[in-house]
Enzyme design. Structure first.
Site, PDB file in Angstrom:
ATOM      1  N   GLU A  79       6.255  21.604  23.181  1.00 21.73           N
ATOM      2  CA  GLU A  79       7.564  22.121  22.789  1.00 21.73           C
ATOM      3  C   GLU A  79       7.950  23.325  23.648  1.00 21.73           C
ATOM      4  O   GLU A  79       9.056  23.396  24.183  1.00 21.73           O
ATOM      5  CB  GLU A  79       7.579  22.518  21.312  1.00 21.73           C
ATOM      6  CG  GLU A  79       8.948  23.033  20.866  1.00 21.73           C
ATOM      7  CD  GLU A  79       8.955  23.585  19.453  1.00 21.73           C
ATOM      8  OE1 GLU A  79      10.059  23.787  18.911  1.00 21.73           O
ATOM      9  OE2 GLU A  79       7.876  23.836  18.893  1.00 21.73           O
ATOM     10  N   HIS A  80       7.040  24.269  23.774  1.00 24.92           N
ATOM     11  CA  HIS A  80       7.311  25.467  24.569  1.00 24.92           C
ATOM     12  C   HIS A  80       6.551  25.462  25.894  1.00 24.92           C
ATOM     13  O   HIS A  80       6.844  26.279  26.762  1.00 24.92           O
ATOM     14  CB  HIS A  80       6.948  26.729  23.769  1.00 24.92           C
ATOM     15  CG  HIS A  80       7.768  26.883  22.524  1.00 24.92           C
ATOM     16  ND1 HIS A  80       9.113  27.152  22.546  1.00 24.92           N
ATOM     17  CD2 HIS A  80       7.417  26.785  21.212  1.00 24.92           C
ATOM     18  CE1 HIS A  80       9.581  27.221  21.299  1.00 24.92           C
ATOM     19  NE2 HIS A  80       8.567  27.004  20.472  1.00 24.92           N
ATOM     20  N   GLY A  81       5.571  24.581  26.028  1.00 20.77           N
ATOM     21  CA  GLY A  81       4.883  24.449  27.312  1.00 20.77           C
ATOM     22  C   GLY A  81       5.767  23.713  28.306  1.00 20.77           C
ATOM     23  O   GLY A  81       6.725  23.034  27.928  1.00 20.77           O
ATOM     24  N   ASP A 121       0.737  22.379  23.481  1.00 22.18           N
ATOM     25  CA  ASP A 121       2.119  22.602  23.064  1.00 22.18           C
ATOM     26  C   ASP A 121       3.104  22.091  24.100  1.00 22.18           C
ATOM     27  O   ASP A 121       3.300  22.699  25.154  1.00 22.18           O
ATOM     28  CB  ASP A 121       2.331  24.100  22.819  1.00 22.18           C
ATOM     29  CG  ASP A 121       3.675  24.390  22.173  1.00 22.18           C
ATOM     30  OD1 ASP A 121       4.445  23.434  21.932  1.00 22.18           O
ATOM     31  OD2 ASP A 121       3.959  25.573  21.906  1.00 22.18           O
ATOM     32  N   ARG A 145       1.627  18.823  20.198  1.00 18.29           N
ATOM     33  CA  ARG A 145       2.876  19.295  19.603  1.00 18.29           C
ATOM     34  C   ARG A 145       4.016  18.793  20.477  1.00 18.29           C
ATOM     35  O   ARG A 145       4.148  19.169  21.638  1.00 18.29           O
ATOM     36  CB  ARG A 145       2.888  20.823  19.540  1.00 18.29           C
ATOM     37  CG  ARG A 145       4.080  21.409  18.803  1.00 18.29           C
ATOM     38  CD  ARG A 145       4.101  22.914  19.008  1.00 18.29           C
ATOM     39  NE  ARG A 145       4.972  23.585  18.074  1.00 18.29           N
ATOM     40  CZ  ARG A 145       5.301  24.875  18.172  1.00 18.29           C
ATOM     41  NH1 ARG A 145       4.801  25.608  19.153  1.00 18.29           N
ATOM     42  NH2 ARG A 145       6.087  25.432  17.288  1.00 18.29           N
TER      43      ARG A 145
END
Length: 234
Positions: A119-121, A117, A145
């Site tokens: 996006e939020h990582g 991820d 992502r």
């Protein structure tokens, strides 16, 4: 007055030459009583090592063509995209960490694919690449992502060779799908000579079969996106 006495010792035996001593000694040998290794014969094969109880992960097909540029097809039972289309139940894991060790453990644990991820990582493309290496080593599919649904992020993500890409906050799949396709079907720039996705141009069939291998995933989180949900079947 203290008297002292000095005593001299004289060797009465003739020393043995070192060379004679070495030749007179037999080499040391180690024998194991009642051991099956004492009488090893090439005709006797040891028992095969059995596999552990660790869940096995399916090996994904590589794009390297053996007989023709289209050696890999969408109907391959080991292709992630075709497995989902066939209705097979697959298990995945979302990871915010970009530790290759944790990613490899997830693959060895038996998950069918792992989503890294971005996006939020807190990491990006450079940190995702070693994770893809770790997943490839365990035969596990990788999904990236991206932080946002843009052509630039799609190009960077797909160039490092994941089996799929996930777009967040998609309002229209018809808009993001062209980000993943080369002209004339899309607007993705081609750099197959220098990117991992095409095995640095070793995979001569990449341009012919990449659409069969790349899974495009759209996350719909808005009313506008729900109204255009049918576009996701593109």
């Amino acid at each position: 007055m203290v008297s002292t006495t000095t005593t001299f010792f004289t060797a009465t035996t003739t020393p043995t030459p070192l060379s004679s001593s070495l030749h007179s000694k037999k080499p040391h040998s180690l024998t194991l009583p009642n051991s099956k290794f004492n009488h090893f014969s090439p005709s006797k094969h040891p028992k095969p090592i059995t596999h552990s109880s660790r869940p096995t992960t399916p090996s994904l097909p590589k794009s390297f063509p053996e007989d023709s540029p289209t050696a890999v097809s969408a109907t391959s039972p080991l292709n992630l995209k075709s497995r989902l289309r066939s209705g097979e139940t697959l298990y995945d894991l979302f990871l915010l960490s970009f530790s290759p060790t944790l990613v490899e453990i997830a693959g060895l644990a038996g998950y069918n694919f792992v989503v890294n991820d971005m996006e939020h990582g807190h990491d990006g493309i450079s940190e995702a690449l070693p994770c893809l290496h770790a997943l490839a080593a365990s035969g596990t599919a990788a999904i990236l992502r991206v932080p946002e649904a843009t052509a630039a992020w799609a190009k960077k993500a797909l160039d490092i060779g994941p089996q799929g890409i996930m777009f967040p906050m998609v309002k229209s799949a018809a808009k993001v799908v062209p980000y993943c396709r080369f002209p004339p079907a899309g607007i993705r720039g081609s750099a197959r000579l220098i990117v991992r996705a095409s095995a640095y141009d070793i995979d001569k069939g990449y341009l012919n079969n990449y659409l069969n291998e790349i899974l495009i995933m759209c996350q719909v989180k808005s009313l506008e996106g729900v109204k255009k949900i049918d576009d996701c079947d593109t």
